[in-house]
Motif scaffolding. Sequence first.
Motif, mmCIF file in Angstrom:
data_model
loop_
_atom_site.group_PDB
_atom_site.id
_atom_site.type_symbol
_atom_site.label_atom_id
_atom_site.label_comp_id
_atom_site.label_asym_id
_atom_site.label_seq_id
_atom_site.Cartn_x
_atom_site.Cartn_y
_atom_site.Cartn_z
ATOM 1 N N GLU A 1 0.830 -1.201 0.000
ATOM 2 C CA GLU A 1 0.000 0.000 0.000
ATOM 3 C C GLU A 1 0.867 1.255 0.000
ATOM 4 O OE1 GLU A 1 -3.484 2.112 2.746
ATOM 5 O OE2 GLU A 1 -2.720 0.111 3.237
ATOM 6 N N TYR A 2 1.938 1.230 0.796
ATOM 7 C CA TYR A 2 2.874 2.361 0.830
ATOM 8 C C TYR A 2 3.512 2.581 -0.545
ATOM 9 C CZ TYR A 2 7.578 4.337 1.295
ATOM 10 O OH TYR A 2 8.730 5.063 1.097
ATOM 11 N N THR A 3 3.911 1.482 -1.202
ATOM 12 C CA THR A 3 4.549 1.585 -2.511
ATOM 13 C C THR A 3 3.589 2.142 -3.563
ATOM 14 O OG1 THR A 3 5.978 -0.303 -1.976
ATOM 15 C CG2 THR A 3 5.792 0.306 -4.295
ATOM 16 N N SER A 4 2.334 1.664 -3.529
ATOM 17 C CA SER A 4 1.333 2.163 -4.479
ATOM 18 C C SER A 4 1.098 3.658 -4.279
ATOM 19 C CB SER A 4 0.023 1.402 -4.314
ATOM 20 O OG SER A 4 0.195 0.034 -4.609
ATOM 21 N N GLN A 5 1.003 4.063 -3.007
ATOM 22 C CA GLN A 5 0.802 5.479 -2.707
ATOM 23 C C GLN A 5 2.006 6.305 -3.171
ATOM 24 O OE1 GLN A 5 -1.729 7.078 -1.727
ATOM 25 N NE2 GLN A 5 -0.866 9.077 -1.228
ATOM 26 N N LYS A 6 3.190 5.765 -3.020
ATOM 27 C CA LYS A 6 4.399 6.469 -3.440
ATOM 28 C C LYS A 6 4.422 6.648 -4.950
ATOM 29 C CE LYS A 6 9.439 6.371 -3.057
ATOM 30 N NZ LYS A 6 10.608 5.672 -2.482
ATOM 31 N N TYR A 7 4.026 5.597 -5.696
ATOM 32 C CA TYR A 7 3.974 5.699 -7.155
ATOM 33 C C TYR A 7 2.965 6.751 -7.591
ATOM 34 C CZ TYR A 7 6.810 1.457 -7.579
ATOM 35 O OH TYR A 7 7.824 0.542 -7.522
ATOM 36 N N ARG A 8 1.809 6.790 -6.909
ATOM 37 C CA ARG A 8 0.803 7.802 -7.251
ATOM 38 C C ARG A 8 1.331 9.210 -6.997
ATOM 39 N NH1 ARG A 8 -2.795 3.936 -4.918
ATOM 40 N NH2 ARG A 8 -2.679 4.977 -2.897
ATOM 41 N N LEU A 9 2.014 9.386 -5.874
ATOM 42 C CA LEU A 9 2.574 10.699 -5.563
ATOM 43 C C LEU A 9 3.639 11.094 -6.576
ATOM 44 C CD1 LEU A 9 2.915 10.544 -1.662
ATOM 45 C CD2 LEU A 9 1.327 11.959 -2.987
ATOM 46 N N GLU A 10 4.475 10.150 -6.973
ATOM 47 C CA GLU A 10 5.514 10.444 -7.956
ATOM 48 C C GLU A 10 4.911 10.870 -9.290
ATOM 49 O OE1 GLU A 10 7.770 6.860 -7.999
ATOM 50 O OE2 GLU A 10 9.094 7.461 -6.350
ATOM 51 N N ARG B 1 3.686 14.958 -13.202
ATOM 52 C CA ARG B 1 2.776 15.426 -14.252
ATOM 53 C C ARG B 1 1.549 16.165 -13.716
ATOM 54 N NH1 ARG B 1 4.034 10.206 -16.308
ATOM 55 N NH2 ARG B 1 2.047 9.366 -15.587
ATOM 56 N N GLY B 2 0.853 15.564 -12.755
ATOM 57 C CA GLY B 2 -0.421 16.121 -12.305
ATOM 58 C C GLY B 2 -0.334 17.537 -11.750
ATOM 59 N N TYR B 3 0.485 17.717 -10.719
ATOM 60 C CA TYR B 3 0.593 19.038 -10.083
ATOM 61 C C TYR B 3 1.186 20.101 -11.022
ATOM 62 C CZ TYR B 3 -0.702 17.013 -5.581
ATOM 63 O OH TYR B 3 -1.381 16.397 -4.559
ATOM 64 N N PRO B 4 2.265 19.794 -11.770
ATOM 65 C CA PRO B 4 2.789 20.819 -12.693
ATOM 66 C C PRO B 4 1.764 21.260 -13.726
ATOM 67 C CG PRO B 4 4.435 19.108 -12.343
ATOM 68 C CD PRO B 4 3.171 18.622 -11.695
ATOM 69 N N ALA B 5 0.994 20.305 -14.272
ATOM 70 C CA ALA B 5 -0.022 20.668 -15.253
ATOM 71 C C ALA B 5 -1.108 21.529 -14.620
ATOM 72 C CB ALA B 5 -0.643 19.403 -15.858
ATOM 73 N N GLY B 6 -1.534 21.161 -13.408
ATOM 74 C CA GLY B 6 -2.548 21.947 -12.713
ATOM 75 C C GLY B 6 -2.064 23.350 -12.377
ATOM 76 N N ILE B 7 -0.819 23.450 -11.932
ATOM 77 C CA ILE B 7 -0.252 24.757 -11.584
ATOM 78 C C ILE B 7 -0.130 25.640 -12.828
ATOM 79 C CG2 ILE B 7 1.863 25.905 -10.810
ATOM 80 C CD1 ILE B 7 2.215 23.612 -8.797
ATOM 81 N N ALA B 8 0.316 25.051 -13.928
ATOM 82 C CA ALA B 8 0.451 25.818 -15.166
ATOM 83 C C ALA B 8 -0.908 26.342 -15.632
ATOM 84 C CB ALA B 8 1.088 24.951 -16.244
ATOM 85 N N GLN C 1 0.012 21.624 -1.859
ATOM 86 C CA GLN C 1 -0.139 20.173 -2.001
ATOM 87 C C GLN C 1 1.084 19.556 -2.655
ATOM 88 O OE1 GLN C 1 -3.790 19.609 -4.140
ATOM 89 N NE2 GLN C 1 -5.053 20.514 -2.522
ATOM 90 N N LEU C 2 1.667 20.250 -3.620
ATOM 91 C CA LEU C 2 2.878 19.758 -4.278
ATOM 92 C C LEU C 2 4.027 19.661 -3.287
ATOM 93 C CD1 LEU C 2 4.582 18.959 -6.713
ATOM 94 C CD2 LEU C 2 4.855 21.399 -7.258
ATOM 95 N N ALA C 3 4.163 20.685 -2.446
ATOM 96 C CA ALA C 3 5.235 20.675 -1.449
ATOM 97 C C ALA C 3 5.040 19.530 -0.457
ATOM 98 C CB ALA C 3 5.268 22.015 -0.709
ATOM 99 N N ILE C 4 3.787 19.307 -0.037
ATOM 100 C CA ILE C 4 3.499 18.214 0.899
ATOM 101 C C ILE C 4 3.772 16.866 0.243
ATOM 102 C CG2 ILE C 4 1.654 17.051 2.179
ATOM 103 C CD1 ILE C 4 0.384 19.801 2.613
ATOM 104 N N ALA C 5 3.394 16.730 -1.030
ATOM 105 C CA ALA C 5 3.614 15.473 -1.759
ATOM 106 C C ALA C 5 5.108 15.161 -1.859
ATOM 107 C CB ALA C 5 2.997 15.556 -3.145
ATOM 108 N N LYS C 6 5.933 16.174 -2.074
ATOM 109 C CA LYS C 6 7.375 15.962 -2.158
ATOM 110 C C LYS C 6 7.941 15.488 -0.822
ATOM 111 C CE LYS C 6 8.366 19.191 -5.936
ATOM 112 N NZ LYS C 6 9.046 20.447 -6.341
ATOM 113 N N GLU C 7 7.375 16.014 0.268
ATOM 114 C CA GLU C 7 7.810 15.565 1.589
ATOM 115 C C GLU C 7 7.382 14.116 1.847
ATOM 116 O OE1 GLU C 7 6.265 18.261 4.454
ATOM 117 O OE2 GLU C 7 7.465 19.977 3.776
ATOM 118 N N GLU C 8 6.146 13.794 1.473
ATOM 119 C CA GLU C 8 5.619 12.452 1.717
ATOM 120 C C GLU C 8 6.356 11.395 0.906
ATOM 121 O OE1 GLU C 8 3.338 11.382 3.900
ATOM 122 O OE2 GLU C 8 3.253 13.411 4.716
ATOM 123 N N VAL C 9 6.659 11.711 -0.354
ATOM 124 C CA VAL C 9 7.298 10.710 -1.213
ATOM 125 C C VAL C 9 8.727 10.414 -0.767
ATOM 126 C CG1 VAL C 9 8.389 12.205 -2.963
ATOM 127 C CG2 VAL C 9 7.374 10.013 -3.649
#
Length: 292
Positions: free
Chosen positions: A82-91, A96-103, A235-243
């Motif tokens: 479960e941790y690995t799957s969550q890490k892949y989603r965050l990566e 792609r997801g956050y940069p596209a949304g921010i742009a 959210q992007l900053a938090i995701a980078k910390e979590e991953v």
Amino acid sequence: VCIYKYVTESTFDAYMWQILENKQKFISQIMTSKSPVRSCEDVDDTALSYAEIKSLATGNVHIKEKMELDIQVSKLKLLKAEYTSQKYRLETDIARGYPAGIAALKERVAGLSADCKMAAHALAKEEGKDNFSMEIRGKAYTDRKEAGEAFLYACMGLGKLDAERQVGSVHGFTLTAFFNVLSQQYMVSIGGKCSYRIEISRDALGNMQRIGNALAKIPEELGKAQQELENVQRQLAIAKEEVAKPFVKEAELQEKLERLAELNVLLNMDEKSPAEAVGLDEEDREAYDVRD
């Protein structure tokens, strides 16, 4: 209905519970109320319950320890998966997801900022004098009622199946009319760097008021977009910390895996029959051989 399960220590029960455990692992992967998935877990809570009962039926201390470790390792592996799957989603989101949304949000904020300036000029009043002006089909209007009637006439001439049509402009914003099939309403899109939709009624002055209200709400839309942009960046900053965080129970998992490997070597499980592995005596092994 009460269901009782009787288990006797140091008997053939351990082997029977082993068979039930293996069956349950496969059955539970398909007999589920959840939506179909592309992958199945190795064990689930029900299978682990059978393993726990099986361990109670075994008299061999090392076998009992191995069974308990099997249960604990299985649970830890599920947590790590479960941790690995969550890490892949965050990566994926970080790449792609956050940069596209921010742009997209930055582009919207820039467009709304430009529209705010045009809207401010459209809504400005000098010494109590209305600064209203509108162009409908090439003709300029400064009177709201006349402009409203011309605007309504231009929009109502549009057929329900016709493509959208530009009918005029107001202070740099284009006015494009179309028929919304879903709501069965005539609509107008007020276009600047961004677009703003309103419904058209048969009230000429009411339509002018709706257009003015839509322009007046642009600063509010800008504030929402800026807040949303800040949220996504946070959210992007938090995701980078979590991953970057490791699996918190990695050390525990490795420790138990090492101990499990030691027990497997000690018990030499691969070279023993199932009856010998669970510690059956000679009489029980003979009964097992006959049944087999």
